[in-house]
Design an enzyme around this catalytic site. Sequence first.
Site, PDB file in Angstrom:
ATOM      1  N   SER A 131       0.833  -1.199   0.000  1.00 28.95           N
ATOM      2  CA  SER A 131       0.000   0.000   0.000  1.00 28.95           C
ATOM      3  C   SER A 131       0.866   1.246   0.000  1.00 28.95           C
ATOM      4  O   SER A 131       1.967   1.257   0.570  1.00 28.95           O
ATOM      5  CB  SER A 131      -0.856  -0.004   1.267  1.00 28.95           C
ATOM      6  N   TYR A 156      -1.710  -1.320  10.987  1.00 22.76           N
ATOM      7  CA  TYR A 156      -2.006  -1.829   9.645  1.00 22.76           C
ATOM      8  C   TYR A 156      -0.861  -1.463   8.691  1.00 22.76           C
ATOM      9  O   TYR A 156      -0.325  -2.318   7.971  1.00 22.76           O
ATOM     10  CB  TYR A 156      -3.335  -1.246   9.135  1.00 22.76           C
ATOM     11  N   LYS A 160       2.204  -3.741   6.570  1.00 21.50           N
ATOM     12  CA  LYS A 160       2.582  -3.681   5.147  1.00 21.50           C
ATOM     13  C   LYS A 160       4.099  -3.498   5.014  1.00 21.50           C
ATOM     14  O   LYS A 160       4.747  -4.137   4.191  1.00 21.50           O
ATOM     15  CB  LYS A 160       1.828  -2.555   4.428  1.00 21.50           C
TER      16      LYS A 160
HETATM   17  C1  UD1 Z   1      -6.683   4.269   3.651  1.00 25.66           C
HETATM   18  C2  UD1 Z   1      -5.446   3.803   4.357  1.00 25.66           C
HETATM   19  C3  UD1 Z   1      -4.602   3.055   3.358  1.00 25.66           C
HETATM   20  C4  UD1 Z   1      -5.387   1.908   2.816  1.00 25.66           C
HETATM   21  C5  UD1 Z   1      -6.629   2.430   2.154  1.00 25.66           C
HETATM   22  C6  UD1 Z   1      -7.477   1.266   1.720  1.00 25.66           C
HETATM   23  C7  UD1 Z   1      -3.853   5.074   5.777  1.00 25.66           C
HETATM   24  C8  UD1 Z   1      -3.498   6.411   6.300  1.00 25.66           C
HETATM   25  N1  UD1 Z   1      -4.821   5.003   4.904  1.00 25.66           N
HETATM   26  O1  UD1 Z   1      -6.288   5.249   2.693  1.00 25.66           O
HETATM   27  O2  UD1 Z   1      -3.468   2.565   3.978  1.00 25.66           O
HETATM   28  O3  UD1 Z   1      -4.620   1.178   1.910  1.00 25.66           O
HETATM   29  O4  UD1 Z   1      -7.367   3.195   3.071  1.00 25.66           O
HETATM   30  O5  UD1 Z   1      -8.379   1.703   0.761  1.00 25.66           O
HETATM   31  O6  UD1 Z   1      -3.275   4.114   6.180  1.00 25.66           O
HETATM   32  N2  UD1 Z   1     -12.600  10.760   3.563  1.00 25.66           N
HETATM   33  C9  UD1 Z   1     -13.596  11.657   3.907  1.00 25.66           C
HETATM   34  N3  UD1 Z   1     -14.740  11.159   4.456  1.00 25.66           N
HETATM   35  C10 UD1 Z   1     -14.953   9.824   4.658  1.00 25.66           C
HETATM   36  C11 UD1 Z   1     -13.928   8.917   4.290  1.00 25.66           C
HETATM   37  C12 UD1 Z   1     -12.765   9.423   3.756  1.00 25.66           C
HETATM   38  O7  UD1 Z   1     -13.448  12.853   3.737  1.00 25.66           O
HETATM   39  O8  UD1 Z   1     -16.013   9.441   5.184  1.00 25.66           O
HETATM   40  C13 UD1 Z   1     -11.354  11.271   2.957  1.00 25.66           C
HETATM   41  C14 UD1 Z   1     -10.117  10.976   3.768  1.00 25.66           C
HETATM   42  O9  UD1 Z   1      -9.889  11.994   4.701  1.00 25.66           O
HETATM   43  C15 UD1 Z   1      -9.054  10.922   2.678  1.00 25.66           C
HETATM   44  C16 UD1 Z   1      -9.803  10.411   1.450  1.00 25.66           C
HETATM   45  O10 UD1 Z   1     -11.179  10.620   1.724  1.00 25.66           O
HETATM   46  O11 UD1 Z   1      -8.591  12.199   2.409  1.00 25.66           O
HETATM   47  C17 UD1 Z   1      -9.584   8.946   1.176  1.00 25.66           C
HETATM   48  O12 UD1 Z   1      -9.853   8.218   2.376  1.00 25.66           O
HETATM   49  P1  UD1 Z   1      -9.900   6.626   2.413  1.00 25.66           P
HETATM   50  O13 UD1 Z   1     -10.768   6.126   1.321  1.00 25.66           O
HETATM   51  O14 UD1 Z   1     -10.211   6.212   3.793  1.00 25.66           O
HETATM   52  O15 UD1 Z   1      -8.422   6.202   2.023  1.00 25.66           O
HETATM   53  P2  UD1 Z   1      -7.014   6.637   2.658  1.00 25.66           P
HETATM   54  O16 UD1 Z   1      -7.189   7.147   4.024  1.00 25.66           O
HETATM   55  O17 UD1 Z   1      -6.319   7.491   1.669  1.00 25.66           O
END
Ligand code: UD1
Length: 350
Positions: A131, A156, A160
């Site tokens: 990841s 997590y 990785k």
């Molecule tokens: C996360 C994990 C990554 C993992 C991936 C799996 C970390 C920090 N992040 O990535 O390791 O491989 O998930 O898919 O380890 N967001 C919102 N509202 C929500 C959900 C998300 O605003 O309800 C935003 C988050 O702040 C972020 C973006 O959407 O900026 C993507 O979030 P998310 O889909 O959870 O992925 P990551 O955090 O990038």
Amino acid sequence: MSSNKQKTVLVAGGAGYIGTHTTVELIEAGYEVVIADNLSNADLSAVRGVEQIVGRSVPFVEVDCCDTEALRSRVFERYAFDSVIHFAAYKAVGESVAEPLKYFRNNLDSLLSVLSLMQEFDVHNLVFSSSATVYGQPEQLPATELTPRQRANSPYGLTKQMSEDIIQDTVAAIPFLRAIALRYFNPIGAHPSALIGELPKGVPNNLVPFITQTAAGVRKELAVFGDDYDTPDGSCLRDYIDVVDLARAHVVAVGRMVAATAEKREDRERYEIFNIGTGTPVSVLELVHRFEEVNGVSVPHRLAERRPGDVEKIWAATDKANNELGWRAERNLGDTLRAAWAWEKRVRGL
Ligand code: UD1
């Protein structure tokens, strides 16, 4: 061994989101596949979806990859593999902070079990699902494969990093072994048939399932985590990669190692790392608006506090995957978001 047997791939964790899509692409590329999965975060209906797409049955063994004995007797002794794709791992960042031992135990044990059986049964090639989380917040963007890893911000993420290191040392010690770690950026979307897709249990942690569930009325509104980041619109930047493109990267990775083994390529590193992303940063707000636009639905959302542990911005340098692996992302974001919505509608019967 028959030529078919030589091309059999074990997909460990193959009933999950990325595993099902990868199984479809492998079969369409002519590989035989065996899925091993303990169904801890997946459903047998996902395997049925795969079978419907490819038009035939796919061998499936319900087994926990941490259980080396069971994996040996029920999988490795019954089939002859030359490659393994290892997806079997827990992936919820927040849960890993609350229950670190559960994550270390499961994610490392399942890898160790697979590696030791590969050694025992002379299985040559491993693709590992890593990841972009291993980079943390890089100082320079885009992140290349040489961007230094930073201390992981969750157990997590640490699993990785540790898994990558375990694979590197194991490959160094076993001359017949080759491995490719694919560092995924943010996988989203679903198969265009809408027969398989992401099926999160409970409240989704990831952005796109939250968006689709909000559009479907399952969730009241989406919280956009953070509006004061140092980015063009204040929300985080990510590199969203279509799950079908990502699945194809695994097929290409297997093919690369199968060929290298057959050609006795001693010039090539036996352990390689590739970023798998589009190379294009997209903000959370852009993604929400694009989803609304291409699907003609509204996604009620509000700006909210930052989510602890989130990085501000990250996207991939894709040159290495493009030039050395011969893979690039092909699907456009609009099609990906349409597929994500088609899948959600099918799941909800809308
Ligand atoms: C996360 C994990 C990554 C993992 C991936 C799996 C970390 C920090 N992040 O990535 O390791 O491989 O998930 O898919 O380890 N967001 C919102 N509202 C929500 C959900 C998300 O605003 O309800 C935003 C988050 O702040 C972020 C973006 O959407 O900026 C993507 O979030 P998310 O889909 O959870 O992925 P990551 O955090 O990038």
